[in-house]
Each structure stands twice: as C-alpha cells, then as structure tokens.
Design an enzyme around this catalytic site. Structure first.
Site, PDB file in Angstrom:
ATOM      1  N   HIS A  45       0.858  -1.182   0.000  1.00  0.00           N
ATOM      2  CA  HIS A  45       0.000   0.000   0.000  1.00  0.00           C
ATOM      3  C   HIS A  45       0.899   1.239   0.000  1.00  0.00           C
ATOM      4  CE1 HIS A  45      -2.866   2.953   1.687  1.00  0.00           C
ATOM      5  NE2 HIS A  45      -3.840   2.125   1.352  1.00  0.00           N
ATOM      6  N   GLN A  67      -4.737  -5.223   6.884  1.00  0.00           N
ATOM      7  CA  GLN A  67      -5.667  -6.195   6.300  1.00  0.00           C
ATOM      8  C   GLN A  67      -5.597  -7.548   7.001  1.00  0.00           C
ATOM      9  OE1 GLN A  67      -7.916  -5.394   4.139  1.00  0.00           O
ATOM     10  NE2 GLN A  67      -7.159  -3.365   3.591  1.00  0.00           N
TER      11      GLN A  67
END
Length: 409
Positions: free
Chosen positions: A121, A201
C-alpha cells in the site's frame, strides 16, 4: 458462526440503495460497525466525556479507565508482552510514518538498505521513499511470483547485511496474498534488520500474535475491524520504543517542561502527544470485544469459504480476470478482478445502481497496478457479515454489466 444473527448487529446493512437491498463488499476499505461499538461511543459522549489522565474528578477517572482499558484489550488481542508496547495513533499510515521518522531517521544512513515489496500500500511505500531520500539509503523491492506471492528465496536474495529495515504487509489489500511474515522476520533478523509489519488487512480477519511473529513493529487500523475511524495502533518492542524519539510534541507526552529543555513521559504516553483519541480507543476496545466473542479463527475460516465461493462463481464469467493466488486457501477474503472492455469505475457505477458496493481504482497500490500491467481494478472484499447471497448478487450484477456494455459497443 451465525451470520444472520451477526448481520442483525449491523444496522447500516438494513437499508436499500437505489431501490435495492444493500450488498456491501468494500470492507477492505472500511468495515461497518456493530451496535455494540456505536453504543460504546454513544455512552462515552453521553455519560463520561472527559479528558484522560489529567483530572481527578469522577468523569475523568471513568474516561481514563475506559481509554487505558482499551489499551489492555489491544495488548491481549495481538499478544503484546506489555501494554507499554501499545501506542494509540490515527491509523496504520500514521504508525508507519512514525516508525520511519523516528526509528528510521536515527538508524538508517547512506549506504544502508530498506526492503519492501511491489504489493505494498502507498502508506508502506512513501514513508520509506522519503526516508531513503533523506538519508541516502537504497530502497529495494522483493520481486513477486507470477501469482502475486512472495518466494522466501527471493527474500533471502534481496535482504542483505546492509539492510536495516524490512517492511511488508501481512495481507495484500489487492491480491489477497497472505505473506509468510514469521519466516520473513527471521530472515530480517539474521541480517541484523528490524521487521515492520503492515497489519491493516490482517488484524481484522485472523489471529495475530506479535510475540510469535517476533516482528519489531506492527501497525493496524480500527476502522477496518468494526471499530471507529481515526484510531489505530502502533505496536513496537519495548527496546525500540524506549530508544526512539517522539515525532509529535506537547500535551500528554510531556513529563517536565523548562524554558530551554523538556523531558518526556515513559511509554506508551511519550508517543501520544496532545489530547488522545479517547472515544476512538474506547470504540476500538468494544470492537475487539465483539470480534473476540465470535472468534478470529471462525472469522478467518468463514472468509476463506466466501473467497473460494466467489472465485468459483466469478471464474464462470467469460472475460473476467481474477488477480492474485488461484488457491483460495492462500488468500484472504477479497477478490480483485477486471472485466474485459469495461473500466472498473464504470463497472462499480453499474453495480451501485443495483445496490452493490465494491471498490474500483488503483487501491493505493500504483506500483502493483504497473506490475499487473493495468491502470486500475475492481475489488470485492468480504467480512463476517457477508453471505453467499451477497456474492450471488455480485455475480448477477457482473453478468448484467457485461451484457449491457456488449449491447452498447
């Protein structure tokens, strides 16, 4: 796991969008909140809203107990050795930036290496890019396998004795890849590097044991795990946190202030400058209670089932490409895909007209999009409140979208 009973705890799901029952498939971006979390926030603001640590009055004591009680819940949730190792922050992004600006600035110099991957990310890329620019260090990338997984041989090839920091996500927000963090941590430590884990996540969906992983830092966000927005956690081993300088000054993190010099409080408060995120922490504590009551093992097992079901059904659609590991047991509960000749934004718009919410774009992972040789993708992500019926609605919507664009063009 009684999914229908769980769904009743999420009032937002009981609505229509564009005249259709809502199907929410965007939990990787942010999850929905159960009544217990909403009520915890309501009770704080209605019943004992006050600043923490500073006052001796009743409301201040209740607020402090709620705030510090949430810290202990987080400690147990990730199995940290001490609550001193749990720092409340705005989220994963702030936590990783803090590591880069404090630990990184003091321990990385010209000629050193920082190792990440192509799947990260942006929040786990840009802080290291900036640190490399400031220090003259080299930013290196572990290459990806064809299916979007990591090879430990490639990790060993990339991490060297010059590596000072390895920072890798535990679960990819695009590919769903579950990375072998424990083994990567061992490789990092064998080369004298520290291990930073982006757990945004992972923490909402599976058990996390930071002591078993042996990672040096672990960061995650509350809003992806049924908690409020604006609250997250930085875990760090005490030896590192004690040696690090804070990056935000004032308020709660002060011990003594003189005209020319000041000193800081002990852990964890030296990293929590200003009025802390009191309501957010209390809400996060309530979210942890909610998840623990269901069981993280049950949640992970159920999401694997949903991912397998979705991949089976979606694979039957001609012209649909699914990215990431093909084996559902090797991926988390999300499916990222593209439909031939349909831009992901157009696809998401058509699905939204049928009340189906998915994510479309580069998912804050532009280097990964380049690796995939696409500009953007669509993503359906699942959580404990989703059902097979939700996926059936998605598949029907995809078929409808394909037919619509075939007729148009």
């Amino acid at each position: 796991m009684n999914v229908e009973e769980i769904r009743r705890q999420f009032p937002i799901l009981d609505q229509e969008v564009n005249g259709q029952p809502l199907v929410y498939l965007d939990s990787a971006a942010t999850s929905q909140k159960p009544l217990s979390v909403i009520q915890a926030l309501d009770e704080y603001y209605k019943g004992y809203n006050s600043n923490v640590h500073r006052g001796v009055h009743t409301l201040g004591t209740r607020a402090t107990d709620g705030y510090e009680g949430a810290r202990e819940k987080v400690r147990k949730f990730i199995n940290a050795a001490s609550s001193e190792e749990v720092i409340f922050m705005r989220g994963t992004t702030t936590a990783i930036n803090t590591i880069a600006q404090s630990y990184g600035q003091d321990n990385v110099k010209e000629g050193d290496e920082i190792v990440i991957t192509h799947m990260e990310h942006h929040s786990n890329i840009i802080p290291w890019q900036q640190l490399a620019k400031r220090t003259g260090a080299t930013l290196k990338y572990v290459p990806l396998q064809e299916d979007g997984t990591l090879s430990l041989d490639d990790v060993r090839e990339t991490v060297t004795s010059n590596t000072k920091i390895v920072s890798i996500m535990m679960v990819s927000n695009v590919l769903g890849t579950m990375n072998p963090i424990k083994e990567i941590t061992q490789i990092a430590h064998e080369n004298g590097a520290v291990m930073v884990v982006d757990g945004a996540q992972a923490a909402p969906h599976m058990k996390v044991d930071v002591q078993d992983l042996d990672c040096d830092f672990f960061a995650f966000s509350g809003h992806k795990m049924a908690g409020p927005t604006g609250i997250g956690v930085l875990y760090g081993k005490k030896k590192h946190l004690n040696a690090m300088e804070p990056v935000e000054f004032g308020g709660e993190m002060i011990d003594f202030v003189g005209l020319q010099e000041s000193t800081w409080k002990e852990l964890p408060w030296k990293f929590e400058g200003g009025t802390p995120i009191i309501a957010g922490a209390i809400g996060l504590g309530a979210a942890i209670d909610f998840l623990n009551e269901i069981g993280l093992d049950e949640i992970e097992k159920y999401e694997h089932h949903l991912a397998a079901y979705a991949m089976e059904k979606m694979s039957e659609i001609d012209g649909l490409t699914i990215y990431g590991p093909k084996d559902p047991s090797k991926r988390a509960g999300l499916v990222t895909f593209n439909l031939d000749d349909v831009h992901p934004h157009d696809l998401a718009t058509v699905l939204d007209a049928d009340g189906i919410a998915i994510r479309a774009g580069h998912h804050c992972a532009q280097p990964l999009m380049k690796w995939l040789n696409v500009s953007s993708t669509a993503r359906a992500s699942f959580y404990l409140y989703n059902t097979e019926e939700d996926i059936d609605r998605l598949v029907s919507g995809l078929v409808k979208t394909k037919e619509y664009f075939s007729d148009v063009f």
